[in-house]
Design a protein around this motif. Structure first.
Motif, PDB file in Angstrom:
ATOM      1  N   HIS A 506      30.160  30.806  31.459  1.00  0.00           N
ATOM      2  CA  HIS A 506      30.870  31.001  32.732  1.00  0.00           C
ATOM      3  C   HIS A 506      29.906  31.346  33.860  1.00  0.00           C
ATOM      4  CE1 HIS A 506      33.544  32.615  35.762  1.00  0.00           C
ATOM      5  NE2 HIS A 506      32.955  33.792  35.655  1.00  0.00           N
ATOM      6  N   LEU A 507      28.902  32.157  33.567  1.00  0.00           N
ATOM      7  CA  LEU A 507      27.959  32.595  34.597  1.00  0.00           C
ATOM      8  C   LEU A 507      26.882  31.551  34.890  1.00  0.00           C
ATOM      9  CD1 LEU A 507      27.508  36.315  33.521  1.00  0.00           C
ATOM     10  CD2 LEU A 507      28.729  35.462  35.530  1.00  0.00           C
ATOM     11  N   GLY A 508      26.872  30.470  34.113  1.00  0.00           N
ATOM     12  CA  GLY A 508      25.900  29.411  34.363  1.00  0.00           C
ATOM     13  C   GLY A 508      24.515  29.714  33.857  1.00  0.00           C
ATOM     14  N   LEU A 509      24.387  30.670  32.928  1.00  0.00           N
ATOM     15  CA  LEU A 509      23.076  30.951  32.359  1.00  0.00           C
ATOM     16  C   LEU A 509      22.697  29.815  31.408  1.00  0.00           C
ATOM     17  CD1 LEU A 509      23.911  33.810  33.397  1.00  0.00           C
ATOM     18  CD2 LEU A 509      22.433  34.714  31.611  1.00  0.00           C
ATOM     19  N   ARG A 510      21.503  29.285  31.601  1.00  0.00           N
ATOM     20  CA  ARG A 510      21.069  28.126  30.835  1.00  0.00           C
ATOM     21  C   ARG A 510      20.014  28.508  29.810  1.00  0.00           C
ATOM     22  NH1 ARG A 510      22.875  23.492  32.439  1.00  0.00           N
ATOM     23  NH2 ARG A 510      21.194  22.384  31.363  1.00  0.00           N
ATOM     24  N   ASN A 511      19.830  27.603  28.861  1.00  0.00           N
ATOM     25  CA  ASN A 511      18.792  27.741  27.831  1.00  0.00           C
ATOM     26  C   ASN A 511      18.954  29.008  26.999  1.00  0.00           C
ATOM     27  OD1 ASN A 511      17.557  25.319  28.675  1.00  0.00           O
ATOM     28  ND2 ASN A 511      16.508  26.411  30.318  1.00  0.00           N
ATOM     29  N   VAL A 512      20.211  29.378  26.787  1.00  0.00           N
ATOM     30  CA  VAL A 512      20.502  30.475  25.866  1.00  0.00           C
ATOM     31  C   VAL A 512      20.322  29.961  24.447  1.00  0.00           C
ATOM     32  CG1 VAL A 512      22.304  32.018  25.003  1.00  0.00           C
ATOM     33  CG2 VAL A 512      22.130  31.548  27.461  1.00  0.00           C
ATOM     34  N   ARG A 513      19.592  30.713  23.658  1.00  0.00           N
ATOM     35  CA  ARG A 513      19.425  30.337  22.250  1.00  0.00           C
ATOM     36  C   ARG A 513      20.459  31.090  21.418  1.00  0.00           C
ATOM     37  NH1 ARG A 513      15.152  27.255  21.108  1.00  0.00           N
ATOM     38  NH2 ARG A 513      13.430  27.153  22.602  1.00  0.00           N
ATOM     39  N   THR A 514      21.142  30.374  20.562  1.00  0.00           N
ATOM     40  CA  THR A 514      22.131  31.014  19.702  1.00  0.00           C
ATOM     41  C   THR A 514      21.924  30.542  18.275  1.00  0.00           C
ATOM     42  OG1 THR A 514      24.494  31.463  19.402  1.00  0.00           O
ATOM     43  CG2 THR A 514      23.904  29.250  20.115  1.00  0.00           C
ATOM     44  N   GLY A 515      22.257  31.377  17.338  1.00  0.00           N
ATOM     45  CA  GLY A 515      22.038  31.031  15.932  1.00  0.00           C
ATOM     46  C   GLY A 515      22.477  32.162  15.032  1.00  0.00           C
ATOM     47  N   PRO A 516      22.084  32.108  13.762  1.00  0.00           N
ATOM     48  CA  PRO A 516      21.110  31.149  13.225  1.00  0.00           C
ATOM     49  C   PRO A 516      21.690  29.764  12.936  1.00  0.00           C
ATOM     50  CG  PRO A 516      21.800  32.640  11.499  1.00  0.00           C
ATOM     51  CD  PRO A 516      22.455  33.127  12.751  1.00  0.00           C
ATOM     52  N   THR A 517      23.030  29.603  13.016  1.00  0.00           N
ATOM     53  CA  THR A 517      23.646  28.306  12.779  1.00  0.00           C
ATOM     54  C   THR A 517      24.605  27.997  13.926  1.00  0.00           C
ATOM     55  OG1 THR A 517      25.430  29.348  11.518  1.00  0.00           O
ATOM     56  CG2 THR A 517      23.543  28.511  10.254  1.00  0.00           C
ATOM     57  N   VAL A 518      24.942  26.735  14.061  1.00  0.00           N
ATOM     58  CA  VAL A 518      25.990  26.337  14.993  1.00  0.00           C
ATOM     59  C   VAL A 518      27.328  26.622  14.330  1.00  0.00           C
ATOM     60  CG1 VAL A 518      27.036  24.378  16.211  1.00  0.00           C
ATOM     61  CG2 VAL A 518      24.546  24.561  16.039  1.00  0.00           C
ATOM     62  N   PRO A 519      28.322  27.200  15.041  1.00  0.00           N
ATOM     63  CA  PRO A 519      29.629  27.464  14.430  1.00  0.00           C
ATOM     64  C   PRO A 519      30.224  26.208  13.794  1.00  0.00           C
ATOM     65  CG  PRO A 519      29.482  28.527  16.576  1.00  0.00           C
ATOM     66  CD  PRO A 519      28.253  27.678  16.439  1.00  0.00           C
TER      67      PRO A 519
END
Length: 554
Positions: A506-519
């Motif tokens: 929503h805030l437009g923050l880019r290049n956030v890394r999430t893990g360790p797996t994709v849901p």
């Protein structure tokens, strides 16, 4: 049953998901009843949205919806009998809200809408009847018609709303609520009740849930500071002190406060576990000298942590896993939490817990002192923001890493330890949620300018504090927030992390890394779309991700 709302999802079959029993321990009956409860919460929202538009606002209904959805989060409630009761309570509330809406419509000279779906669903009177109805309420109902992408995005919206509901509940129990948040929750549930099929529209609603979550995190920030004081940097003991003891886990500061009051002067010491660690930094909690320290680590270690603890354990919110025989008889649940055969405390009456503490051995001796520092909440961080800005200008801080979120037991989570350990001396780590236990006892030292390199911001909802600080820094450095020397690494496990991720979108923050797996509910095409549209990236290796982050600031 079918469930794929958390990282523990079984991915071995053709369709990822837990089909016969949840990895969390949830059985088919409980899973089906949870689906029906969610279905009825949508029905409440259908009438609440229309009633609100006519000035007929039922504020208590939103509390029922938040509590109901919270009960269906991963690792909260496994007690089928409790869900039968909640289903019929939700149906009664739905009917009350419907009556209020219809009365308001007629008073306004309008014909009430004739709604369908959850709005007219009538739950059966017994468990067998409810189980026969459950098929129409499952998350994958209609997948043959709309496809996996649409069902997955509906799931994203719903699961993020579940995270929002937890924050709503924690704020509400200490007297804080918001019409804006209630209306946002109702609007998104009403949207889902309409069985949306447009991918672009669903993506917009992922962002909309992120907006609601930002509002509720701000509300909870006010609730916690308004009730328990403003947190400040605090050293917390992580080794035991001889004597009788009670362990409190989960997120319920309100329950901890009442327990502290009821054990004052008894000689019983109170220890925190998991996401309760930040409690020590709040003055209205920390002022009690028998709040003795923190025991153990993140939620997934509880079976060994609780077995080793020589006193009763109180679970105040999500994070419960099946209690082992070694400690089941001295385990208590409160609020939305439940497990069959485990004693549940209604309200704040902890007499049974106190009795159990007196009957159990407690710690035999005091261990050598070990300390960690916590308490870098919003106000504490803002108070040193000028120092951080100066350190960035001088080169003492080359980069900032926000490494936080939910911990878990799946392979690959050593990534967060490796990443934190490898960050250079000219960097700062902000952390929140129970993911911090991967590295919060390591020695990180200080920056060349003397600032602590590890800043524990608090619970997962304290993402709000970190975001406010990022906004302050971007203004002070006269740069867009996406151009800050900042890398966000979000560890997801359950639905509250998804709510936070929706807020970042929503805030437009880019290049956030999430893990360790994709849901598991995010299909490959949808993940590509999220990556292209919002710059989401999966965690790869600590070495590569660190090089990418630091390369961007050279």
């Amino acid at each position: 049953m079918f469930c794929y709302q958390c990282e523990q999802t079984d991915r071995t079959g053709e369709t990822p998901g837990c089909h016969t029993k949840g990895t969390c321990g949830k059985d088919e009956t409980t899973a089906a009843l949870q689906d029906l409860l969610v279905h009825l919460c949508k029905g409440v929202a259908q009438y609440a949205v229309r009633g609100r538009a006519l000035g007929a606002v039922d504020r208590e209904a939103s509390a029922v919806v938040a509590y109901g959805l919270f009960s269906t989060l991963t690792n909260v409630n496994f007690n089928a009998a409790r869900f039968v009761k909640l289903i019929h309570e939700a149906a009664a509330v739905r009917d009350r809200v419907r009556a209020g809406y219809e009365e308001a419509a007629l008073a306004a000279g309008r014909d009430p809408e004739r709604l369908r779906g959850p709005a007219v669903f009538e739950p059966a009177g017994d468990v067998d009847g409810l189980l026969a109805q459950a098929g129409q309420a499952g998350i994958r109902a209609g997948v043959e018609l709309v496809g996996e992408d649409v069902v997955g995005l509906r799931a994203f919206v719903l699961y993020a709303l579940k995270g929002v509901s937890a924050y709503m509940h924690h704020a509400r129990v200490v007297g804080y609520r918001s019409d804006e948040v209630d209306a946002g929750m109702e609007a998104e549930l009403d949207y889902l009740a309409g069985e949306p099929t447009d991918v672009e529209d669903l993506l917009a609603h992922v962002s909309a849930v992120g907006r609601v979550n930002l509002q509720v995190m701000a509300l909870l920030d006010s609730a916690n500071t308004g009730t328990f004081g403003t947190p400040s940097p605090t050293k917390v003991r992580t080794s035991p002190v001889a004597g009788k003891a009670i362990l409190v886990s989960g997120h319920g500061f309100d329950e901890l406060l009442e327990l502290l009051k009821q054990t004052e002067g008894t000689g019983i010491r109170i220890y925190t576990h998991g996401e309760m660690l930040p409690a020590h930094a709040y003055p209205e909690l920390g002022k009690y000298p028998h709040l003795a320290g923190n025991h153990g680590g993140a939620w997934q270690d509880q079976q060994q942590d609780f077995a080793a603890f020589p006193g009763p354990v109180v679970m105040t919110s999500n994070c419960l896993i099946e209690p082992l025989p070694a400690y089941k008889t001295r385990t208590f649940t409160t609020g939305p939490v439940g497990w069959p055969g485990v004693r549940h405390i209604a309200g704040y009456d902890f007499k049974a817990v106190v009795r159990a503490a007196k009957a159990t051995p407690g710690f035999a001796e005091t261990a050598p002192e070990a300390l960690i520092t916590i308490g870098f909440g919003r106000n504490a961080l803002l108070s040193i923001s000028e120092d951080i800005v100066n350190a960035v200008h001088s080169g003492d801080i080359r980069h900032m890493f926000l490494i936080g979120g939910c911990d878990g037991a799946a392979p690959g989570r050593d990534y967060y330890t490796e990443l934190a350990r490898a960050t250079p001396a000219e960097s700062v780590i902000l952390t929140l949620g129970c993911n911090k236990y991967r590295f919060n006892k390591l020695s990180h030292g200080t920056t060349p300018g003397g600032l602590p390199r590890l800043l524990d911001v608090g619970q997962c909802n304290d993402t709000y504090a970190a975001l406010r600080v990022a906004e302050t820094l971007s203004a002070a450095l006269d740069t867009d927030i996406n151009d800050l020397p900042l890398t966000i690494v979000l560890a997801w496990f359950e639905q509250k992390a998804l709510a936070v991720l929706a807020t970042l979108i929503h805030l437009g923050l880019r290049n956030v890394r999430t893990g360790p797996t994709v849901p598991a509910f995010v299909t490959e095409p949808v993940w590509r779309l999220l990556s292209e549209r919002f710059g989401l990236r999966t965690s790869e290796s600590a070495e590569k991700d660190l090089a990418d982050a630091l390369g961007a600031t050279r």
